[in-house]
Design a protein around this motif. Structure first.
Motif, PDB file in Angstrom:
ATOM      1  N   ARG A   1      27.237  28.072 -14.312  1.00 52.36           N
ATOM      2  CA  ARG A   1      26.297  28.068 -13.185  1.00 52.36           C
ATOM      3  C   ARG A   1      24.943  27.491 -13.591  1.00 52.36           C
ATOM      4  NH1 ARG A   1      29.092  32.998 -11.893  1.00 52.36           N
ATOM      5  NH2 ARG A   1      27.611  34.291 -13.060  1.00 52.36           N
ATOM      6  N   ILE A   2      24.483  27.816 -14.788  1.00 57.96           N
ATOM      7  CA  ILE A   2      23.202  27.262 -15.258  1.00 57.96           C
ATOM      8  C   ILE A   2      23.307  25.743 -15.395  1.00 57.96           C
ATOM      9  CG2 ILE A   2      21.635  27.153 -17.234  1.00 57.96           C
ATOM     10  CD1 ILE A   2      22.187  30.114 -17.708  1.00 57.96           C
ATOM     11  N   VAL A   3      24.404  25.274 -15.964  1.00 61.07           N
ATOM     12  CA  VAL A   3      24.588  23.826 -16.155  1.00 61.07           C
ATOM     13  C   VAL A   3      24.565  23.108 -14.814  1.00 61.07           C
ATOM     14  CG1 VAL A   3      26.234  22.067 -16.889  1.00 61.07           C
ATOM     15  CG2 VAL A   3      25.829  24.076 -18.328  1.00 61.07           C
ATOM     16  N   VAL A   4      25.245  23.682 -13.820  1.00 62.78           N
ATOM     17  CA  VAL A   4      25.293  23.056 -12.499  1.00 62.78           C
ATOM     18  C   VAL A   4      23.924  23.111 -11.827  1.00 62.78           C
ATOM     19  CG1 VAL A   4      26.277  23.234 -10.180  1.00 62.78           C
ATOM     20  CG2 VAL A   4      27.756  23.464 -12.183  1.00 62.78           C
ATOM     21  N   ASP A   5      23.281  24.262 -11.847  1.00 59.10           N
ATOM     22  CA  ASP A   5      21.988  24.413 -11.158  1.00 59.10           C
ATOM     23  C   ASP A   5      20.905  23.539 -11.773  1.00 59.10           C
ATOM     24  OD1 ASP A   5      23.151  26.252  -9.470  1.00 59.10           O
ATOM     25  OD2 ASP A   5      22.359  28.012 -10.519  1.00 59.10           O
ATOM     26  N   ASP A   6      20.943  23.367 -13.094  1.00 61.14           N
ATOM     27  CA  ASP A   6      19.910  22.587 -13.771  1.00 61.14           C
ATOM     28  C   ASP A   6      20.306  21.119 -13.921  1.00 61.14           C
ATOM     29  OD1 ASP A   6      17.352  22.574 -14.852  1.00 61.14           O
ATOM     30  OD2 ASP A   6      18.062  22.804 -16.906  1.00 61.14           O
ATOM     31  N   MET A   7      21.483  20.768 -13.422  1.00 57.90           N
ATOM     32  CA  MET A   7      21.958  19.384 -13.546  1.00 57.90           C
ATOM     33  C   MET A   7      21.825  18.896 -14.988  1.00 57.90           C
ATOM     34  SD  MET A   7      22.985  18.186 -10.570  1.00 57.90           S
ATOM     35  CE  MET A   7      23.036  18.883  -8.923  1.00 57.90           C
ATOM     36  N   ALA A   8      22.229  19.740 -15.923  1.00 57.59           N
ATOM     37  CA  ALA A   8      22.132  19.373 -17.338  1.00 57.59           C
ATOM     38  C   ALA A   8      22.961  18.141 -17.642  1.00 57.59           C
ATOM     39  CB  ALA A   8      22.601  20.546 -18.204  1.00 57.59           C
ATOM     40  N   ILE A   9      24.066  18.029 -16.951  1.00 54.59           N
ATOM     41  CA  ILE A   9      25.014  16.944 -17.121  1.00 54.59           C
ATOM     42  C   ILE A   9      25.714  16.795 -15.782  1.00 54.59           C
ATOM     43  CG2 ILE A   9      26.903  18.449 -17.908  1.00 54.59           C
ATOM     44  CD1 ILE A   9      27.652  16.336 -19.959  1.00 54.59           C
ATOM     45  N   LEU A  10      26.245  15.626 -15.490  1.00 54.25           N
ATOM     46  CA  LEU A  10      26.756  15.373 -14.144  1.00 54.25           C
ATOM     47  C   LEU A  10      28.251  15.061 -14.180  1.00 54.25           C
ATOM     48  CD1 LEU A  10      25.262  15.355 -11.436  1.00 54.25           C
ATOM     49  CD2 LEU A  10      25.216  12.873 -11.571  1.00 54.25           C
ATOM     50  N   PRO A  11      29.118  16.050 -13.936  1.00 60.58           N
ATOM     51  CA  PRO A  11      30.555  15.773 -13.871  1.00 60.58           C
ATOM     52  C   PRO A  11      30.885  14.907 -12.655  1.00 60.58           C
ATOM     53  CG  PRO A  11      30.106  18.135 -14.125  1.00 60.58           C
ATOM     54  CD  PRO A  11      28.817  17.483 -13.761  1.00 60.58           C
TER      55      PRO A  11
ATOM     56  N   VAL B   1      26.274  20.485 -23.983  1.00 57.27           N
ATOM     57  CA  VAL B   1      25.009  20.945 -23.402  1.00 57.27           C
ATOM     58  C   VAL B   1      24.295  22.007 -24.223  1.00 57.27           C
ATOM     59  CG1 VAL B   1      25.586  20.321 -21.036  1.00 57.27           C
ATOM     60  CG2 VAL B   1      26.264  22.571 -21.905  1.00 57.27           C
ATOM     61  N   ALA B   2      24.953  22.610 -25.204  1.00 60.20           N
ATOM     62  CA  ALA B   2      24.232  23.517 -26.101  1.00 60.20           C
ATOM     63  C   ALA B   2      23.205  22.714 -26.894  1.00 60.20           C
ATOM     64  CB  ALA B   2      25.207  24.209 -27.049  1.00 60.20           C
ATOM     65  N   SER B   3      22.066  23.324 -27.174  1.00 62.93           N
ATOM     66  CA  SER B   3      21.037  22.635 -27.958  1.00 62.93           C
ATOM     67  C   SER B   3      21.602  22.204 -29.298  1.00 62.93           C
ATOM     68  CB  SER B   3      19.838  23.563 -28.189  1.00 62.93           C
ATOM     69  OG  SER B   3      19.242  23.935 -26.968  1.00 62.93           O
ATOM     70  N   GLN B   4      21.212  21.036 -29.745  1.00 62.29           N
ATOM     71  CA  GLN B   4      21.718  20.522 -31.017  1.00 62.29           C
ATOM     72  C   GLN B   4      21.307  21.453 -32.152  1.00 62.29           C
ATOM     73  OE1 GLN B   4      20.113  16.558 -31.225  1.00 62.29           O
ATOM     74  NE2 GLN B   4      21.801  15.661 -30.096  1.00 62.29           N
ATOM     75  N   ASP B   5      22.304  21.982 -32.845  1.00 62.48           N
ATOM     76  CA  ASP B   5      22.056  22.890 -33.969  1.00 62.48           C
ATOM     77  C   ASP B   5      23.208  22.702 -34.957  1.00 62.48           C
ATOM     78  OD1 ASP B   5      21.806  25.054 -35.767  1.00 62.48           O
ATOM     79  OD2 ASP B   5      20.772  26.257 -34.254  1.00 62.48           O
ATOM     80  N   LYS B   6      22.980  21.871 -35.942  1.00 63.29           N
ATOM     81  CA  LYS B   6      24.034  21.545 -36.893  1.00 63.29           C
ATOM     82  C   LYS B   6      24.506  22.775 -37.652  1.00 63.29           C
ATOM     83  CE  LYS B   6      25.176  18.225 -40.555  1.00 63.29           C
ATOM     84  NZ  LYS B   6      24.658  17.119 -41.417  1.00 63.29           N
ATOM     85  N   ASP B   7      23.582  23.664 -37.978  1.00 65.26           N
ATOM     86  CA  ASP B   7      23.946  24.852 -38.747  1.00 65.26           C
ATOM     87  C   ASP B   7      24.895  25.760 -37.972  1.00 65.26           C
ATOM     88  OD1 ASP B   7      22.415  24.041 -40.886  1.00 65.26           O
ATOM     89  OD2 ASP B   7      20.635  25.156 -40.240  1.00 65.26           O
TER      90      ASP B   7
END
Length: 540
Positions: free
Chosen positions: A498-508, A451-457
């Motif tokens: 908590r942010i991941v759950v509240d924003d439904m970034a991904i659904l476990p 869920v972290a923004s894609q950042d190859k560096d």
């Protein structure tokens, strides 16, 4: 310098610690049926469960993880950190030989670090595991010194995640200097074909490479010069048997001695069979649904006038509310799972105990869809592998039925894992089912990968194929990854969860409980990472 603890605190998985059997035996062979075939025997090619499990037989890491994911010495027998936490010094194990008789030295680790970000055509790079290192140097042949820009508490977990290759076997006989911008004097790197045909498959592990025949077998032979306890089996054959019923039939017929992922519906019968021994252990693997947060139009969606409904939080919440996780655990998984709301189970670091499992609510799901502008729903296709996770395609089918009841007419596109991962990496799904097995890093493991923004560096977002991006979340994850103090580190992970759950970034959906079935008289140590490590198989 201050001495660090050599083993991490064991987590309460209820599984045995990794053990080896000291006594060698003549003419003893073991054949295993794997549910998924590794995409290569190159230990640095693909950060994928079957690949990582297979590499443990032939290639070792600087430090290892035991069955409970605690850190243990491996090619480094001790290590220490500076008082400011910015310098790690590893003392390498004396007398370790590669399979070709060459000496293992610091040069080989430096070469491995050089090759990791340069593996040709890697579908899931391991570069993130060395991104934190500002410098990697060798003061002498048996010492590695690593510096980081900020204190980094997960360095040992990262270094436990990849095997060390031989510089000489890769065609490099000179000195090696590692820099983050490239390694001077190394203009090219062998591709994975050189490992698949055995040319470069030279490790330090308990078994030596014999052959790799894709679709048929991987064969390894006992390394009689292994520095550790002598492996029990003289030869091990790993056979990919992707069909679950065929794996069970092969075990019952005596064609294989151990299988992974026996079908849930067959477990009771297998437990009652005197010719079979079933072992199981809790795992850190979460099965999840990943949304396409970017594409518009999004693949596999119809009836929205080109809009991507997955970008709307109300739609994501509706999908979550439409799914009955306990019912999937009971009916599809036969109880061999635990419903999930967060990305790692509650016995791992970084989970928030205040986040409760969501109760399914079909009427609220329908209301949210209408509020989002989809009172009549829309059409959706879920992508899923059908041979990678326990009952993966059946889970997707159950989810599809539940979403259809909420008004989202859902179909399932199931395929072999190799096809699925290729298509997923090309962003061909608006919603897909996959799994993630967390390391001993706990919540930090899926956060930085999924869920972290894609950042190859920065080595972040490497498996974020939903392209979710939240700068507030990124800031918390990056702060956690540079915070050594345990209580603060874990609190930052909880905030991120908590942010991941509240924003439904991904659904476990759930965490797998992993079974293995063996012929009677044999046992093995189940691992929390679900890796089938055949060095632990031995007579009861």
């Amino acid at each position: 310098m201050k001495k660090t603890t050599l083993t991490a605190t064991a987590l309460s998985f209820g599984v045995l610690a990794l053990g080896t059997v000291a006594q060698p035996a003549a003419a003893q062979t073991l054949t295993a049926g794997f549910a998924s075939e590794p995409s290569s025997v190159d230990p640095l090619y693909h950060n994928l469960g079957p690949n990582n499990a297979t590499r443990k037989h032939m290639f070792e890491a600087l430090v290892g993880e035991d069955a409970n994911l605690g850190i243990v010495p491996e090619l480094a027998e001790s290590w220490e950190t500076s008082d400011d936490g910015l310098t790690w010094t590893f003392h390498l194990r004396e007398g370790v030989k590669f399979h070709d008789g060459g000496d293992f030295t610091a040069r080989d680790f430096l070469y491995t670090a050089c090759r990791i970000p340069n593996v040709p055509n890697s579908p899931s790079s391991m570069a993130g595991f060395i991104k934190s290192a500002e410098t990697i140097t060798a003061p002498d042949d048996m010492t590695i010194e690593v510096t980081t820009a900020v204190p980094y508490p997960l360095l040992l977990t990262d270094f436990a995640s990849f095997g060390v290759v031989s510089a000489s076997a890769n065609g490099h006989d000179g000195p090696v200097e590692y820099t983050k911008d490239g390694c001077p004097g190394i203009d090219s790197y062998l591709d994975s074909n050189a490992y698949n045909d055995g040319t470069a498959t030279i490790g330090t592990g308990p078994y030596k490479f014999v052959s790799f025949t894709p679709g048929e077998s991987i064969v390894v032979a006992r390394n009689d010069d292994y520095w550790g306890d002598a492996p029990y089996w003289e030869q091990i054959t790993i056979r990919p048997i992707t069909n679950a019923g065929a794996r069970v039939a092969a075990l019952l017929a005596g064609d294989v001695d151990v299988i992974e992922k026996p079908p849930v519906q067959d477990l009771e019968r297998l437990r009652n069979d005197p010719k079979v021994n079933v072992v199981q252990g809790a795992s850190s693997r979460v099965i999840y649904l990943h949304f396409d947060h970017v594409g518009e139009p999004s693949p596999g969606i119809e009836g929205t006038d080109g809009k991507n409904p997955m970008k709307d939080l109300r739609v994501r919440k509706a999908i979550s509310l439409a799914i009955n996780r306990p019912l999937i655990v009971d009916r599809i998984m036969g109880g061999l799972a635990v419903p999930a709301r967060q990305l790692v189970p509650d016995f791992m670091r970084g989970t928030d105990p205040e986040i409760a499992l969501e109760e399914p609510d079909l009427e609220e799901a329908k209301r949210l869809l209408a509020e989002a502008g989809y009172p009549d729903g829309f059409k959706l296709v879920i992508g899923t592998p059908n041979d990678r996770y326990i009952n993966d395609s059946k889970i997707a089918q159950a989810v599809a039925q539940m979403l259809t009841r909420a008004g989202i007419q859902t179909e399932v596109d199931a395929m072999t894992a190799s096809v699925f991962f290729s298509r997923r990496n090309n962003y061909e799904f608006s919603l897909y089912l996959a799994g993630w097995g967390a390391s001993g890093a706990g919540m930090a493991s899926p956060l930085r990968a999924l869920v972290a923004s894609q950042d190859k560096d920065k080595g972040l977002g490497g498996t974020n194929r939903g392209r979710y991006s939240n700068r507030d979340l990124d800031a918390i994850i990056e702060e956690a990854l540079s915070t050594v103090e345990t209580a603060k580190h874990d609190e930052l992970l909880r905030q991120a969860s908590r942010i991941v759950v509240d924003d439904m970034a991904i659904l476990p959906l759930h965490f797998e409980v992993t079974p293995w079935a063996l012929r009677a008289g044999l046992t093995m140590d189940p691992r929390a990472d679900q890796h089938t490590v055949l060095t632990t198989v031995r007579p009861e």
